[in-house]
Design a protein around this motif. Sequence first.
Motif, PDB file in Angstrom:
ATOM      1  N   PHE A 301       0.821  -1.210   0.000  1.00  0.00           N
ATOM      2  CA  PHE A 301       0.000   0.000   0.000  1.00  0.00           C
ATOM      3  C   PHE A 301       0.862   1.271   0.000  1.00  0.00           C
ATOM      4  O   PHE A 301       0.352   2.377   0.156  1.00  0.00           O
ATOM      5  CB  PHE A 301      -0.967   0.003   1.179  1.00  0.00           C
ATOM      6  N   LYS A 302       2.163   1.072  -0.163  1.00  0.00           N
ATOM      7  CA  LYS A 302       3.085   2.191  -0.342  1.00  0.00           C
ATOM      8  C   LYS A 302       3.735   2.081  -1.721  1.00  0.00           C
ATOM      9  O   LYS A 302       3.739   1.001  -2.321  1.00  0.00           O
ATOM     10  CB  LYS A 302       4.137   2.180   0.768  1.00  0.00           C
ATOM     11  N   PRO A 303       4.285   3.182  -2.271  1.00  0.00           N
ATOM     12  CA  PRO A 303       4.848   3.149  -3.625  1.00  0.00           C
ATOM     13  C   PRO A 303       5.916   2.078  -3.786  1.00  0.00           C
ATOM     14  O   PRO A 303       6.764   1.872  -2.912  1.00  0.00           O
ATOM     15  CB  PRO A 303       5.433   4.554  -3.787  1.00  0.00           C
ATOM     16  N   GLN A 304       5.859   1.394  -4.912  1.00  0.00           N
ATOM     17  CA  GLN A 304       6.808   0.340  -5.241  1.00  0.00           C
ATOM     18  C   GLN A 304       8.184   0.971  -5.526  1.00  0.00           C
ATOM     19  O   GLN A 304       8.310   1.839  -6.374  1.00  0.00           O
ATOM     20  CB  GLN A 304       6.322  -0.432  -6.475  1.00  0.00           C
ATOM     21  N   PRO A 305       9.246   0.486  -4.837  1.00  0.00           N
ATOM     22  CA  PRO A 305      10.561   1.095  -5.035  1.00  0.00           C
ATOM     23  C   PRO A 305      11.436   0.417  -6.095  1.00  0.00           C
ATOM     24  O   PRO A 305      12.503   0.942  -6.423  1.00  0.00           O
ATOM     25  CB  PRO A 305      11.206   0.941  -3.654  1.00  0.00           C
ATOM     26  N   VAL A 306      11.017  -0.736  -6.623  1.00  0.00           N
ATOM     27  CA  VAL A 306      11.890  -1.527  -7.492  1.00  0.00           C
ATOM     28  C   VAL A 306      11.371  -1.507  -8.923  1.00  0.00           C
ATOM     29  O   VAL A 306      10.213  -1.824  -9.177  1.00  0.00           O
ATOM     30  CB  VAL A 306      11.990  -2.989  -6.999  1.00  0.00           C
ATOM     31  N   GLU A 307      12.249  -1.161  -9.862  1.00  0.00           N
ATOM     32  CA  GLU A 307      11.905  -1.245 -11.282  1.00  0.00           C
ATOM     33  C   GLU A 307      12.222  -2.655 -11.774  1.00  0.00           C
ATOM     34  O   GLU A 307      13.303  -3.182 -11.524  1.00  0.00           O
ATOM     35  CB  GLU A 307      12.706  -0.227 -12.091  1.00  0.00           C
ATOM     36  N   ALA A 308      11.265  -3.275 -12.461  1.00  0.00           N
ATOM     37  CA  ALA A 308      11.438  -4.661 -12.895  1.00  0.00           C
ATOM     38  C   ALA A 308      10.674  -4.916 -14.186  1.00  0.00           C
ATOM     39  O   ALA A 308       9.896  -4.074 -14.658  1.00  0.00           O
ATOM     40  CB  ALA A 308      10.959  -5.611 -11.795  1.00  0.00           C
TER      41      ALA A 308
END
Length: 424
Positions: A301-308
């Motif tokens: 429920f918080k912004p996703q920090p990992v680009e994938a």
Amino acid sequence: MESTARIVQLASMIASHTEAINDYLNDRGFRTPSFSLDALDSPGIPSDAVNIQAARASVISACSELKDLLTGPRNLLKFQWTDYVSVKAILRFKLDQSFDVDSSTTFKKMSEFSGLDERTVRRIVRHGIINHRFFRENEPGVITHSALTAILAQDPAARNSLVVELDEFWPAGVHMADAMEQWPNSEECNETGFTVANHTTKSMYDFFADHPDRGGRFARYFSKPEPVAAADEILDNYDWAKKRKMVDVGGSHGAVAIGIARRFQDIQCIVQDLPGPVAEGESRLPGDLKDRVTFMAHDFFKPQPVEADVYFFRSIFHNWPDKYCIKILQNLVPILKTGARIIIHERVLPGLERLDTADAMRAINLDVGMQQLLNAQQRELHEWPELFRRADHRFHYVGAYHPEGAIRWIIEAEWQDEEMGGTA
């Protein structure tokens, strides 16, 4: 000429399929089903015996329909309001554990073990015998185990599952209509049958955090290993070889990520969950995978920090109402690159053409179960594109695939920047 009556059709089907099953078991030297102490836990039909498995499913369905037809609509309306009372009492007072599986006991000895008076023990045990095949009383007052109570006495996981279903799920179901009346059309996880049953204003998961004994039982309920086929569905039916980085969102101890990393050597896997499961997953991670499988504490429920390349959600969305699923998807948006894929691995509610199957019954029962516990839901196939659209029009629905024999569907969307165009 009149068509054959349905009850005759069903009886004929039951007879022919049961004979085929019996012949199959006899030809292979397998024991036939019974409720005796040494009975098999299940009929023992291998999963690859497709025709015999289908015959078994047909017999179970036909027996249920035949029983209902011969009971009649008026009697079917009668509610068995004492149905599981004895089972709860047997478990609560550990009557199934009051004597060894290979021995016998008496009502008096069960009374001394449990602290209940002898008359109460007698009525509870006999109710369990006649309604649920719990225990056996082949001689007056002499009690032995049945196949069912032998399992409960010897298998802590099976016993815990039944306790959770009766102590947590059942009361929530009893109060679901009360919650629906009190909070019409609610999408809040703390306005449910569970919250009414437990006299709380907290959601089920928050309530369990405050009651660790009950929360621990609930966690053990879902820690049962799944069949190998269920674990392999996503490995065998998605093109992981072309992906270089995946995030398993809410991935618990990392079973899926570890399976992917083992089979596909060029992919990096990040498992995200709350701190407890992440710490446990890290402690279990095989040493040879530590360079390609990592764990990260993250709240979806918080912004996703990992680009994938891929964001994978297994049995996550069915725990949440639409408004919260939309938030989960929207928290991916800031980090998404063009072409990133969202994979949702979930059961899908059946359409009308499949409503008469055992799988359909399980899915529909689970759908109602999710409502009574969390105001969450299983979803029909047509609801998935709409859920993505409501989250952001740049999620482009790719489609859904149901591998043969699988429990879950593979539901996929692709992130596309606006300038790329296209239709959802």
